[in-house]
Design a protein around this motif. Structure first.
Motif, mmCIF file in Angstrom:
data_model
loop_
_atom_site.group_PDB
_atom_site.id
_atom_site.type_symbol
_atom_site.label_atom_id
_atom_site.label_comp_id
_atom_site.label_asym_id
_atom_site.label_seq_id
_atom_site.Cartn_x
_atom_site.Cartn_y
_atom_site.Cartn_z
ATOM 1 N N ALA A 120 -21.332 -6.132 11.380
ATOM 2 C CA ALA A 120 -21.838 -4.989 10.615
ATOM 3 C C ALA A 120 -21.034 -4.806 9.329
ATOM 4 C CB ALA A 120 -21.770 -3.727 11.466
ATOM 5 N N GLN A 121 -19.727 -5.011 9.430
ATOM 6 C CA GLN A 121 -18.855 -4.839 8.273
ATOM 7 C C GLN A 121 -18.999 -5.972 7.255
ATOM 8 O OE1 GLN A 121 -15.185 -4.627 10.482
ATOM 9 N NE2 GLN A 121 -15.154 -2.389 10.516
ATOM 10 N N THR A 122 -19.196 -7.204 7.723
ATOM 11 C CA THR A 122 -19.177 -8.361 6.818
ATOM 12 C C THR A 122 -20.551 -8.748 6.269
ATOM 13 O OG1 THR A 122 -19.313 -9.874 8.717
ATOM 14 C CG2 THR A 122 -17.108 -9.325 7.892
ATOM 15 N N VAL A 123 -21.599 -8.645 7.097
ATOM 16 C CA VAL A 123 -22.925 -9.095 6.623
ATOM 17 C C VAL A 123 -24.003 -8.028 6.787
ATOM 18 C CG1 VAL A 123 -22.349 -11.506 7.076
ATOM 19 C CG2 VAL A 123 -23.535 -10.188 8.847
ATOM 20 N N GLY A 124 -23.604 -6.806 7.127
ATOM 21 C CA GLY A 124 -24.572 -5.718 7.263
ATOM 22 C C GLY A 124 -25.473 -5.849 8.476
ATOM 23 N N ALA A 125 -24.979 -6.490 9.531
ATOM 24 C CA ALA A 125 -25.788 -6.682 10.737
ATOM 25 C C ALA A 125 -26.112 -5.346 11.403
ATOM 26 C CB ALA A 125 -25.061 -7.586 11.723
ATOM 27 N N THR A 126 -27.328 -5.247 11.916
ATOM 28 C CA THR A 126 -27.756 -4.043 12.629
ATOM 29 C C THR A 126 -28.413 -4.447 13.948
ATOM 30 O OG1 THR A 126 -29.874 -4.077 11.460
ATOM 31 C CG2 THR A 126 -28.118 -2.693 10.536
ATOM 32 N N PRO A 127 -28.313 -3.615 14.968
ATOM 33 C CA PRO A 127 -28.915 -3.959 16.263
ATOM 34 C C PRO A 127 -30.443 -3.951 16.215
ATOM 35 C CG PRO A 127 -27.199 -2.293 16.499
ATOM 36 C CD PRO A 127 -27.485 -2.405 15.042
ATOM 37 N N VAL A 128 -31.047 -4.943 16.850
ATOM 38 C CA VAL A 128 -32.481 -4.953 17.091
ATOM 39 C C VAL A 128 -32.747 -4.189 18.385
ATOM 40 C CG1 VAL A 128 -34.473 -6.407 17.636
ATOM 41 C CG2 VAL A 128 -32.825 -7.138 15.894
ATOM 42 N N ILE A 129 -31.911 -4.457 19.386
ATOM 43 C CA ILE A 129 -32.009 -3.736 20.652
ATOM 44 C C ILE A 129 -30.685 -3.829 21.393
ATOM 45 C CG2 ILE A 129 -32.887 -5.734 21.932
ATOM 46 C CD1 ILE A 129 -34.672 -3.663 23.495
ATOM 47 N N ASP A 130 -30.325 -2.759 22.056
ATOM 48 C CA ASP A 130 -29.131 -2.709 22.892
ATOM 49 C C ASP A 130 -29.413 -3.464 24.195
ATOM 50 O OD1 ASP A 130 -26.832 -2.041 24.271
ATOM 51 O OD2 ASP A 130 -27.055 0.122 24.034
ATOM 52 N N ILE A 131 -28.486 -4.319 24.600
ATOM 53 C CA ILE A 131 -28.651 -5.058 25.863
ATOM 54 C C ILE A 131 -28.599 -4.118 27.058
ATOM 55 C CG2 ILE A 131 -27.558 -6.780 27.384
ATOM 56 C CD1 ILE A 131 -29.049 -8.023 25.037
ATOM 57 N N ASN A 132 -27.952 -2.983 26.900
ATOM 58 C CA ASN A 132 -27.796 -2.031 28.005
ATOM 59 C C ASN A 132 -29.095 -1.241 28.215
ATOM 60 O OD1 ASN A 132 -25.861 -0.763 29.940
ATOM 61 N ND2 ASN A 132 -26.419 1.079 28.812
ATOM 62 N N THR A 133 -30.127 -1.959 28.624
ATOM 63 C CA THR A 133 -31.424 -1.321 28.831
ATOM 64 C C THR A 133 -32.218 -2.115 29.859
ATOM 65 O OG1 THR A 133 -33.456 -0.575 27.723
ATOM 66 C CG2 THR A 133 -32.502 -2.618 26.943
ATOM 67 N N GLY A 134 -33.093 -1.452 30.564
ATOM 68 C CA GLY A 134 -33.978 -2.136 31.502
ATOM 69 C C GLY A 134 -33.239 -2.906 32.576
ATOM 70 N N ALA A 135 -33.646 -4.156 32.794
ATOM 71 C CA ALA A 135 -33.077 -4.982 33.867
ATOM 72 C C ALA A 135 -31.625 -5.348 33.622
ATOM 73 C CB ALA A 135 -33.911 -6.253 34.033
ATOM 74 N N THR A 136 -31.143 -5.213 32.391
ATOM 75 C CA THR A 136 -29.761 -5.592 32.089
ATOM 76 C C THR A 136 -28.857 -4.375 31.851
ATOM 77 O OG1 THR A 136 -30.434 -5.921 29.776
ATOM 78 C CG2 THR A 136 -30.321 -7.868 31.181
ATOM 79 N N GLN A 137 -29.305 -3.195 32.180
ATOM 80 C CA GLN A 137 -28.457 -2.007 32.049
ATOM 81 C C GLN A 137 -27.285 -2.097 33.020
ATOM 82 O OE1 GLN A 137 -30.570 1.683 32.358
ATOM 83 N NE2 GLN A 137 -28.773 2.941 31.979
ATOM 84 N N ASP A 138 -26.079 -1.849 32.521
ATOM 85 C CA ASP A 138 -24.846 -1.917 33.331
ATOM 86 C C ASP A 138 -24.678 -3.282 33.999
ATOM 87 O OD1 ASP A 138 -24.332 0.807 32.755
ATOM 88 O OD2 ASP A 138 -25.620 1.426 34.405
ATOM 89 N N PHE A 139 -25.181 -4.327 33.371
ATOM 90 C CA PHE A 139 -25.188 -5.646 33.984
ATOM 91 C C PHE A 139 -23.780 -6.203 34.106
ATOM 92 C CE2 PHE A 139 -26.129 -10.208 34.329
ATOM 93 C CZ PHE A 139 -27.197 -10.180 35.217
ATOM 94 N N PRO A 140 -23.414 -6.783 35.277
ATOM 95 C CA PRO A 140 -22.082 -7.399 35.436
ATOM 96 C C PRO A 140 -21.918 -8.536 34.435
ATOM 97 C CG PRO A 140 -23.187 -7.140 37.555
ATOM 98 C CD PRO A 140 -24.213 -6.866 36.508
ATOM 99 N N LEU A 141 -20.807 -8.527 33.708
ATOM 100 C CA LEU A 141 -20.662 -9.457 32.594
ATOM 101 C C LEU A 141 -19.589 -10.521 32.822
ATOM 102 C CD1 LEU A 141 -22.046 -9.803 29.858
ATOM 103 C CD2 LEU A 141 -20.240 -8.408 28.838
ATOM 104 N N THR A 142 -18.370 -10.093 33.139
ATOM 105 C CA THR A 142 -17.264 -11.047 33.269
ATOM 106 C C THR A 142 -16.412 -10.744 34.494
ATOM 107 O OG1 THR A 142 -15.739 -9.717 31.905
ATOM 108 C CG2 THR A 142 -17.105 -11.328 30.750
ATOM 109 N N GLY A 143 -15.695 -11.778 34.952
ATOM 110 C CA GLY A 143 -14.808 -11.612 36.085
ATOM 111 C C GLY A 143 -13.849 -12.785 36.204
ATOM 112 N N TYR A 144 -13.075 -12.775 37.280
ATOM 113 C CA TYR A 144 -12.074 -13.808 37.529
ATOM 114 C C TYR A 144 -12.435 -14.566 38.803
ATOM 115 C CZ TYR A 144 -9.221 -11.003 34.310
ATOM 116 O OH TYR A 144 -8.748 -10.296 33.219
ATOM 117 N N GLY A 145 -12.187 -15.874 38.784
ATOM 118 C CA GLY A 145 -12.470 -16.683 39.961
ATOM 119 C C GLY A 145 -11.422 -17.757 40.161
#
Length: 334
Positions: free
Chosen positions: A214-239
């Motif tokens: 956003a700061q360097t090229v003026g990027a703006t969101p098309v859609i937040d990933i935190n919606t629908g089937a991916t709301q609060d979706f588990p992202l990273t962990g340790y194995g």
């Protein structure tokens, strides 16, 4: 009067002796913590653990555990091994270069599905938070809304990664065909430039890259990933490999306890982690204050994590179902 004075003196000596005994035995609140940690430290199978990581904001609690002495209090020295991707991180644990691997979740399940490695999940790290992950575009792009994504060039880090799967899932939720999308594989630090130069019409980005783009090229969101089937979706962990988990139960428990404490502290006070993001994730102070942090966690929840292999199966990344319970290792405190 003399007898009373002698009694007070004897009482004081007894009190001091009891206090000394309590301190030595570690029965006080702080003493118990120190005593138990040092005792467990002597019993550990391994005192030095190597953890393969990626320099992202997801590692905030890990760096706090390192810099705040939480690992040390458990008798551990934890060394970071930098990897270029989640798959590379996983490979380091499989080869023995690292004891524990940090990654987005898909590589763990894909490795299990393909039979390339028998991995166990040993600690949670992050989930999607509002505004922490998004599909973004730039002003000169033909993409203005999510419905414009069909048939366009979308930048992701690699196929069957979180960036790929979550982008496809969000498009599917909105009935946008991803079958004709041209997927452009770009490393995260280079995605903003790819958008600016027209190599991609849109891109999946996590923080801190959303704020930086956003700061360097003026990027703006098309859609937040935190919606629908991916709301609060588990992202990273340790194995870790099942063999390593079986051979190092006490060292693993010590690692988990330290990470749990650091995660708790991070959730209470964001200011504790911001300087660490500047130092280790290589972002500036302003970005560290502005960015949206992911949802930090440390305890693995099988029901929540089941969403990951279920999505992998739905999108064809794995050929058959995986029961998450079969992949969760023992957890300290449970």
């Amino acid at each position: 009067m003399a007898r009373s004075s002698n009694n007070r003196l004897r009482t004081r000596r007894v009190a001091l002796a009891l206090a000394a005994a309590v301190a030595a035995s570690g029965c006080g609140a702080l003493g118990a913590e120190v005593s138990n940690s040092s005792s467990s430290g002597r019993d550990l199978e391994k005192h030095t653990l190597k953890v393969s990581i990626l320099p992202t904001t997801d590692l905030g609690p890990f760096w706090l555990a390192q810099e705040g002495g939480y690992f040390q209090a458990e008798g551990l020295t934890v060394e970071s091994v930098i990897a270029n991707s989640g798959q590379a991180s996983l490979t380091k644990a499989i080869s023995g270069e690292a004891d524990i691997a940090f990654s987005t979740y898909p590589p763990f399940f894909i490795a299990r599905s393909s039979g390339s490695a028998d991995m166990q999940l040993v600690a949670d790290a992050t989930s999607v938070n509002p505004k922490s992950n998004a599909i973004v575009t730039v002003p000169n792009s033909p993409v203005k809304t999510i419905f414009d994504l069909a048939g366009k060039k979308i930048a992701i880090t690699a196929k069957n990664t979180a960036s790929d799967l979550l982008t496809r899932s969000v498009m599917q939720d909105h009935n946008v065909d991803f079958g004709k999308v041209k997927w452009v594989l770009v490393a995260l630090p280079n995605i903003a430039a790819a958008l600016q130069q027209g190599q991609a019409d849109a891109a999946y980005l996590p923080e801190p890259y959303i704020t930086q783009a956003a700061q360097t090229v003026g990027a703006t969101p098309v859609i937040d990933i935190n919606t629908g089937a991916t709301q609060d979706f588990p992202l990273t962990g340790y194995g870790a490999t099942r063999k390593w988990v079986r051979e190092n139960p006490k060292s693993l428990a010590a690692f988990q306890r330290a990470l749990q404490k650091a995660t708790h502290e991070t959730l209470i006070d964001r200011a504790k982690v911001e300087p660490l993001l500047v130092r280790f994730a290589k972002i500036d102070e302003d970005t560290a204050k502005l960015l949206t942090l992911p949802g930090y966690g440390s305890i693995l929840d099988a029901r929540r994590l089941q969403r990951v292999p279920d999505l992998l199966l739905q999108l064809g990344a794995i050929p058959s179902p995986i029961d998450v319970n079969s992949m969760i290792g023992p957890q300290a405190g449970r």
